[in-house]
Design an enzyme around this catalytic site. Structure first.
Site, mmCIF file in Angstrom:
data_model
loop_
_atom_site.group_PDB
_atom_site.id
_atom_site.type_symbol
_atom_site.label_atom_id
_atom_site.label_comp_id
_atom_site.label_asym_id
_atom_site.label_seq_id
_atom_site.Cartn_x
_atom_site.Cartn_y
_atom_site.Cartn_z
ATOM 1 N N TYR A 143 5.959 99.166 108.632
ATOM 2 C CA TYR A 143 5.337 99.251 107.305
ATOM 3 C C TYR A 143 5.412 97.930 106.546
ATOM 4 O O TYR A 143 4.686 97.716 105.589
ATOM 5 C CB TYR A 143 5.998 100.350 106.460
ATOM 6 C CG TYR A 143 5.708 101.759 106.941
ATOM 7 C CD1 TYR A 143 4.890 101.994 108.035
ATOM 8 C CD2 TYR A 143 6.252 102.855 106.307
ATOM 9 C CE1 TYR A 143 4.631 103.271 108.489
ATOM 10 C CE2 TYR A 143 5.994 104.147 106.746
ATOM 11 C CZ TYR A 143 5.183 104.338 107.837
ATOM 12 O OH TYR A 143 4.934 105.610 108.284
ATOM 13 N N LYS A 154 11.784 104.531 120.812
ATOM 14 C CA LYS A 154 10.767 104.543 121.874
ATOM 15 C C LYS A 154 11.094 103.372 122.806
ATOM 16 O O LYS A 154 10.276 102.487 123.056
ATOM 17 C CB LYS A 154 9.368 104.405 121.222
ATOM 18 C CG LYS A 154 8.216 104.676 122.145
ATOM 19 C CD LYS A 154 8.080 106.132 122.558
ATOM 20 C CE LYS A 154 6.963 106.267 123.573
ATOM 21 N NZ LYS A 154 6.936 107.574 124.229
ATOM 22 N N ASP A 174 8.772 110.995 121.018
ATOM 23 C CA ASP A 174 7.858 112.073 121.411
ATOM 24 C C ASP A 174 8.658 113.315 121.814
ATOM 25 O O ASP A 174 8.326 114.446 121.443
ATOM 26 C CB ASP A 174 6.894 111.630 122.519
ATOM 27 C CG ASP A 174 7.559 110.792 123.596
ATOM 28 O OD1 ASP A 174 8.700 110.326 123.384
ATOM 29 O OD2 ASP A 174 6.946 110.587 124.658
ATOM 30 N N ASP A 205 9.407 108.715 109.113
ATOM 31 C CA ASP A 205 8.394 109.277 108.222
ATOM 32 C C ASP A 205 7.882 110.592 108.820
ATOM 33 O O ASP A 205 7.792 111.620 108.140
ATOM 34 C CB ASP A 205 7.245 108.254 108.103
ATOM 35 C CG ASP A 205 6.344 108.532 106.915
ATOM 36 O OD1 ASP A 205 6.566 109.528 106.232
ATOM 37 O OD2 ASP A 205 5.405 107.748 106.696
ATOM 38 N N ASP A 242 9.433 114.733 107.926
ATOM 39 C CA ASP A 242 8.504 115.758 107.429
ATOM 40 C C ASP A 242 8.510 116.978 108.356
ATOM 41 O O ASP A 242 8.479 118.123 107.901
ATOM 42 C CB ASP A 242 7.073 115.207 107.349
ATOM 43 C CG ASP A 242 6.755 114.704 105.954
ATOM 44 O OD1 ASP A 242 7.717 114.418 105.212
ATOM 45 O OD2 ASP A 242 5.568 114.587 105.609
#
Ligand code: NAD
Length: 363
Positions: free
Chosen positions: A143, A193, A226, A250, A254
């Protein structure tokens, strides 16, 4: 508590002022029953600040931030300011606030209240007893990484963002997650990852070193993002504390919060290294669709007060608030967002009052 702690309240927009009123009632009870005194000042941020000063995070508020130990934020934003340029919207104030306070760690607990287990979209047996804390890195990663934006001199129009983490950025967030895990079940899962991204492998190497050297009591696991997304739905109870980067956090935070059923129940904390104020706020937004109707659930806001007090070291008081909320829910009290069809619903003030009564009785 030796010195008087200072709290800046930012009620913001939409349902913000309505739920802040309930949070302040809770703080008053803690002060009265525990002979404590907080110094509380109000500030402007978000749409209301734009209307009054032209800026989402005005200079006066930035000055106030430097003089307090914690910020209690309700919610900002709404349709009125939607068409402003990106960097002038209320939400730009939120990013500026986090930057100003160097709040690099976003802590989001996702806990299921047993009596509400049927409000989740997952089966009761999968989610009952969930108590997960997601620790998301908040001020680095893709970001913020450079270069970003349009890539020049390419055959066709091309855009890029860059996932960057320095060693110190990784260390501070992982150490923060380790400290949280030590207060809980001592289980830390680092989500990355590393099979594809070098920056993730770097994150993993540093995490392993920190746990080996300083937190060997912790049970550390690693999970590719994942798989973590899948495991959160398949068997969420396997998790205690999850630590992860800005982008993965993020999404994962959620997902974890939705396991619990309602957005109106979940608080969060955004913390720095302790030298500046932490930010305590519900995870939901300003809910313009229900603003002014009395339908807002004040629980996420009230639990944000609990996180704030815990950060001040007032552990018993923080726990008492959690218990008062749990008792209220166990006794069948519901706002519209968590009520089943046909159930009687309370408005924001009524829900706040019952929680306050239960809190008063328990202190
Ligand atoms: P939202 O979280 O405000 O609302 C989503 C849905 O959840 C709505 O139906 C709303 O009525 C409901 N809801 C939210 N909080 C509730 C509560 N306490 N009780 C009962 N129901 C509740 O998200 P949105 O509608 O996408 O965004 C509205 C505005 O809030 C936008 O301007 C957005 O940018 C802003 N926003 C602010 C924050 C923040 O202040 N930290 C966070 C997210 C969104």
């Amino acid at each position: 508590m030796t010195t008087k702690k200072r709290i800046l309240t930012l009620a913001g927009d939409g349902i913000g002022p309505e739920i802040m009123t309930e949070a302040l009632k809770v703080i008053k009870i803690i002060e009265q029953k525990k002979s404590l005194k907080f110094e509380i000042t109000e500030g402007l941020m978000g749409g209301i600040a734009i209307d009054n000063t032209g800026s989402a995070l005005p200079k006066e508020t930035i000055t106030q931030l430097k003089e307090v130990d914690a910020v209690l934020l309700a919610a900002i934003g709404g349709p009125k300011w939607e068409n402003l340029p990106q960097n002038q919207k209320p939400e730009a104030g939120l990013l500026a606030l986090r930057k100003e306070l160097e709040a690099f760690a976003n802590l989001r607990p996702a806990k299921v209240f047993s009596c509400l287990a049927d409000s989740s979209s997952l089966k009761r047996e999968i989610i009952e007893g969930i108590d997960i804390l997601v620790v998301r890195e908040l001020t680095g990663g893709i970001y913020f990484g450079l270069p970003r934006g349009e890539v020049k001199n390419t055959k066709e129009k091309t855009y890029a963002n860059t996932a960057v983490y320095s060693e110190s950025e990784i260390r501070r967030i992982v150490v923060c997650a380790c400290k949280e895990a030590m207060k809980r079940k001592k289980k830390l899962c680092s989500v990355d990852k590393a099979n594809v991204l070098e920056v993730s492998q770097f994150w993993r190497d540093i995490t392993i070193e920190i746990i080996k050297n300083d937190y060997s009591d912790l049970e550390l696991s690693h999970m590719y993002v994942d798989n973590a997304a899948m495991q959160l739905i398949r068997n969420p109870k396997q998790f205690d504390v999850i630590v992860t980067s800005n982008l993965f956090g993020d999404i994962i935070s959620d997902e974890a919060s939705m396991l619990t059923g309602s957005i109106g129940l979940l608080p969060s904390a955004s913390l720095g290294d302790g030298s500046k104020a932490g930010i305590f706020e519900p995870i939901h937004g300003s809910a313009p669709d229900i603003a002014g109707t009395g339908k807002a659930n004040p629980i996420a806001m009230i639990l944000s007060v609990s996180m704030l007090l815990e950060n001040f070291g007032l552990i018993n008081e923080a726990k008492a608030i959690e218990k008062a909320v749990e008792l209220t829910l166990n006794n069948g009290h519901r706002t519209a967002d968590i009520a089943q069809t046909g159930e009687k619903t309370l408005n924001t003030t009524e829900m706040g009052n019952i929680i306050c009564r239960n809190l008063t009785d328990s202190l």
